[in-house]
Enzyme design. Structure first.
Site, mmCIF file in Angstrom:
data_model
loop_
_atom_site.group_PDB
_atom_site.id
_atom_site.type_symbol
_atom_site.label_atom_id
_atom_site.label_comp_id
_atom_site.label_asym_id
_atom_site.label_seq_id
_atom_site.Cartn_x
_atom_site.Cartn_y
_atom_site.Cartn_z
ATOM 1 N N ASN A 9 65.168 121.210 0.354
ATOM 2 C CA ASN A 9 65.879 120.517 1.436
ATOM 3 C C ASN A 9 67.110 121.351 1.787
ATOM 4 O O ASN A 9 68.079 121.360 1.044
ATOM 5 C CB ASN A 9 66.285 119.116 0.960
ATOM 6 C CG ASN A 9 67.189 118.416 1.958
ATOM 7 O OD1 ASN A 9 67.221 118.770 3.134
ATOM 8 N ND2 ASN A 9 67.931 117.413 1.488
ATOM 9 N N TRP A 10 67.032 122.022 2.923
ATOM 10 C CA TRP A 10 68.120 122.938 3.283
ATOM 11 C C TRP A 10 69.350 122.217 3.832
ATOM 12 O O TRP A 10 70.393 122.850 4.039
ATOM 13 C CB TRP A 10 67.629 123.947 4.326
ATOM 14 C CG TRP A 10 66.707 124.988 3.786
ATOM 15 C CD1 TRP A 10 66.153 125.037 2.530
ATOM 16 C CD2 TRP A 10 66.219 126.137 4.481
ATOM 17 N NE1 TRP A 10 65.352 126.144 2.415
ATOM 18 C CE2 TRP A 10 65.375 126.836 3.597
ATOM 19 C CE3 TRP A 10 66.410 126.634 5.773
ATOM 20 C CZ2 TRP A 10 64.720 128.017 3.961
ATOM 21 C CZ3 TRP A 10 65.765 127.804 6.146
ATOM 22 C CH2 TRP A 10 64.932 128.487 5.240
ATOM 23 N N LYS A 11 69.217 120.948 4.146
ATOM 24 C CA LYS A 11 70.334 120.196 4.755
ATOM 25 C C LYS A 11 70.827 120.955 6.004
ATOM 26 O O LYS A 11 70.028 121.618 6.661
ATOM 27 C CB LYS A 11 71.462 119.972 3.750
ATOM 28 C CG LYS A 11 70.947 119.453 2.415
ATOM 29 C CD LYS A 11 72.032 118.976 1.520
ATOM 30 C CE LYS A 11 71.449 118.628 0.167
ATOM 31 N NZ LYS A 11 72.335 117.819 -0.647
ATOM 32 N N HIS A 94 66.915 110.038 2.575
ATOM 33 C CA HIS A 94 67.801 110.850 1.735
ATOM 34 C C HIS A 94 69.143 110.135 1.608
ATOM 35 O O HIS A 94 69.617 109.501 2.563
ATOM 36 C CB HIS A 94 67.986 112.241 2.355
ATOM 37 C CG HIS A 94 68.678 113.193 1.423
ATOM 38 N ND1 HIS A 94 70.042 113.207 1.267
ATOM 39 C CD2 HIS A 94 68.182 114.122 0.578
ATOM 40 C CE1 HIS A 94 70.357 114.121 0.368
ATOM 41 N NE2 HIS A 94 69.253 114.691 -0.074
ATOM 42 N N GLU A 96 72.074 111.088 1.787
ATOM 43 C CA GLU A 96 73.073 111.440 2.811
ATOM 44 C C GLU A 96 72.785 110.694 4.110
ATOM 45 O O GLU A 96 73.707 110.297 4.830
ATOM 46 C CB GLU A 96 73.088 112.965 3.021
ATOM 47 C CG GLU A 96 73.753 113.666 1.847
ATOM 48 C CD GLU A 96 73.238 115.060 1.554
ATOM 49 O OE1 GLU A 96 72.615 115.697 2.430
ATOM 50 O OE2 GLU A 96 73.452 115.532 0.417
ATOM 51 N N GLU A 166 66.243 110.525 -6.597
ATOM 52 C CA GLU A 166 67.432 111.376 -6.576
ATOM 53 C C GLU A 166 68.671 110.539 -6.876
ATOM 54 O O GLU A 166 69.237 109.921 -5.957
ATOM 55 C CB GLU A 166 67.603 112.002 -5.188
ATOM 56 C CG GLU A 166 66.438 112.843 -4.735
ATOM 57 C CD GLU A 166 66.863 113.839 -3.678
ATOM 58 O OE1 GLU A 166 66.790 115.034 -3.952
ATOM 59 O OE2 GLU A 166 67.314 113.419 -2.596
ATOM 60 N N SER A 212 70.689 118.430 -8.393
ATOM 61 C CA SER A 212 71.166 119.605 -9.129
ATOM 62 C C SER A 212 70.091 120.260 -10.003
ATOM 63 O O SER A 212 70.395 120.723 -11.108
ATOM 64 C CB SER A 212 72.412 119.251 -9.956
ATOM 65 O OG SER A 212 73.452 118.817 -9.098
ATOM 66 N N GLY A 233 68.015 120.916 -3.363
ATOM 67 C CA GLY A 233 68.998 121.196 -2.320
ATOM 68 C C GLY A 233 69.545 122.603 -2.457
ATOM 69 O O GLY A 233 68.895 123.589 -2.094
ATOM 70 N N GLY A 234 70.742 122.716 -3.022
ATOM 71 C CA GLY A 234 71.451 124.001 -3.110
ATOM 72 C C GLY A 234 70.615 125.168 -3.612
ATOM 73 O O GLY A 234 70.652 126.262 -3.027
HETATM 74 C C1 PEP Z 1 69.074 117.091 -2.269
HETATM 75 O O1 PEP Z 1 69.783 117.318 -1.317
HETATM 76 O O2 PEP Z 1 68.058 116.400 -2.112
HETATM 77 C C2 PEP Z 1 69.459 117.626 -3.570
HETATM 78 C C3 PEP Z 1 68.792 117.251 -4.615
HETATM 79 O O3 PEP Z 1 70.522 118.506 -3.596
HETATM 80 P P1 PEP Z 1 71.005 119.410 -4.854
HETATM 81 O O4 PEP Z 1 69.761 120.016 -5.451
HETATM 82 O O5 PEP Z 1 71.912 120.417 -4.264
HETATM 83 O O6 PEP Z 1 71.673 118.482 -5.809
#
Ligand code: PEP
Length: 249
Positions: A9-11, A94, A96, A166, A212, A233-234
């Site tokens: 997920n590049w956001k 999600h 966010e 999540e 994470s 994500g990251g």
């Molecule tokens: C996400 O945005 O779904 C996520 C899990 O982010 P991160 O891996 O950066 O915690």
């Protein structure tokens, strides 16, 4: 069918040039055959990514979608638009979207219906806040999010559902749920799907962990019985770390 999945997920990251750099590097990689690999770039880069990945075993997902098929909804994107650029999967719910854009369960249930009517696959995200976990109400909260957002769908529709657990306190914070905490919740999710539908449906649904996930913790998390992969994500923004996670099963 239950599958191993790693979805990035590049956001709101990567413009067109940065997306191209990532894709060029990604296409040089050798992918394990038993893992479905997905990336979710921003809307503006989906068509480019679709054309670029046509010959490659990488699927595309959108990060969101509107619940209506068309109309006066300035700034929104429909299922039909996504499908027209080659996207068959959408991430819904999600944290966010829930927290920043106030998407509640009623809206999410409508979005799920629209995606399914348009024959799309949904990655449905659920997860508790830190306060819920501290209070010990995290199981109840997860059950509520599932019941309100998803448990109205038909048995057959489960073929097009992937769940992403999540915990909000682990997203982008560097703090991961322990493998045991992830397994405990994934098992619980499977149990309540079995209670509300059937054991066969519960056993068949892929449940991803997100929060994470990094190259150095993916193997342990993915090694849990009820964890079928990750929503990343990251660490999905760089091919090197994304590939290390993909190769962590
Ligand atoms: C996400 O945005 O779904 C996520 C899990 O982010 P991160 O891996 O950066 O915690």
């Amino acid at each position: 069918m239950r599958k191993k999945i790693v979805a990035g997920n590049w956001k709101m990251n990567n413009d067109l040039a940065e997306t191209e750099v990532f894709l060029v590097e990604l296409k040089k990689q050798v992918f394990p055959e038993n893992v479905v690999i997905m990336i979710a770039p921003s809307f503006t880069n989906l068509n480019h990514a679709f054309k670029s990945l046509r010959e490659h075993n990488v699927e595309l997902a959108a990060q969101n979608m509107h619940q209506n098929n068309e109309g006066a909804f300035t700034g929104e994107i429909s299922a039909k638009m996504l499908k027209s650029v080659g996207v068959k999967t959408v991430i819904l719910g999600h944290s966010e979207r829930r927290a920043i854009f106030h998407e509640d369960s009623a809206i999410l249930a409508e979005k799920v219906n629209t995606a399914l009517e348009n024959e799309m696959t949904v990655i449905f995200c659920i997860g508790e806040e830190l306060e819920d976990r501290k209070k010990g109400s995290h199981f109840e909260l997860i059950k509520k999010q599932l019941s309100e957002g998803l448990f109205h769908i038909s048995d057959d529709a489960w073929d097009n559902i992937v769940i992403a657990y999540e915990p909000v306190w682990a997203i982008g914070t560097g703090e991961t749920a322990s493998p045991e905490q992830a397994q405990e919740m994934h098992k619980f999710i499977r149990e309540i799907i079995a209670e509300n539908y059937s054991k066969a449906i519960a056993d068949n649904v892929s449940i991803l962990y997100g929060g994470s996930v990094k190259p150095d913790n993916a193997t342990e998390i993915f090694g849990q019985d009820d964890v079928d992969g990750g929503l990343i994500g990251g660490a999905s923004l760089k091919v090197d770390s994304f590939m290390k996670i993909i190769n962590s099963f």
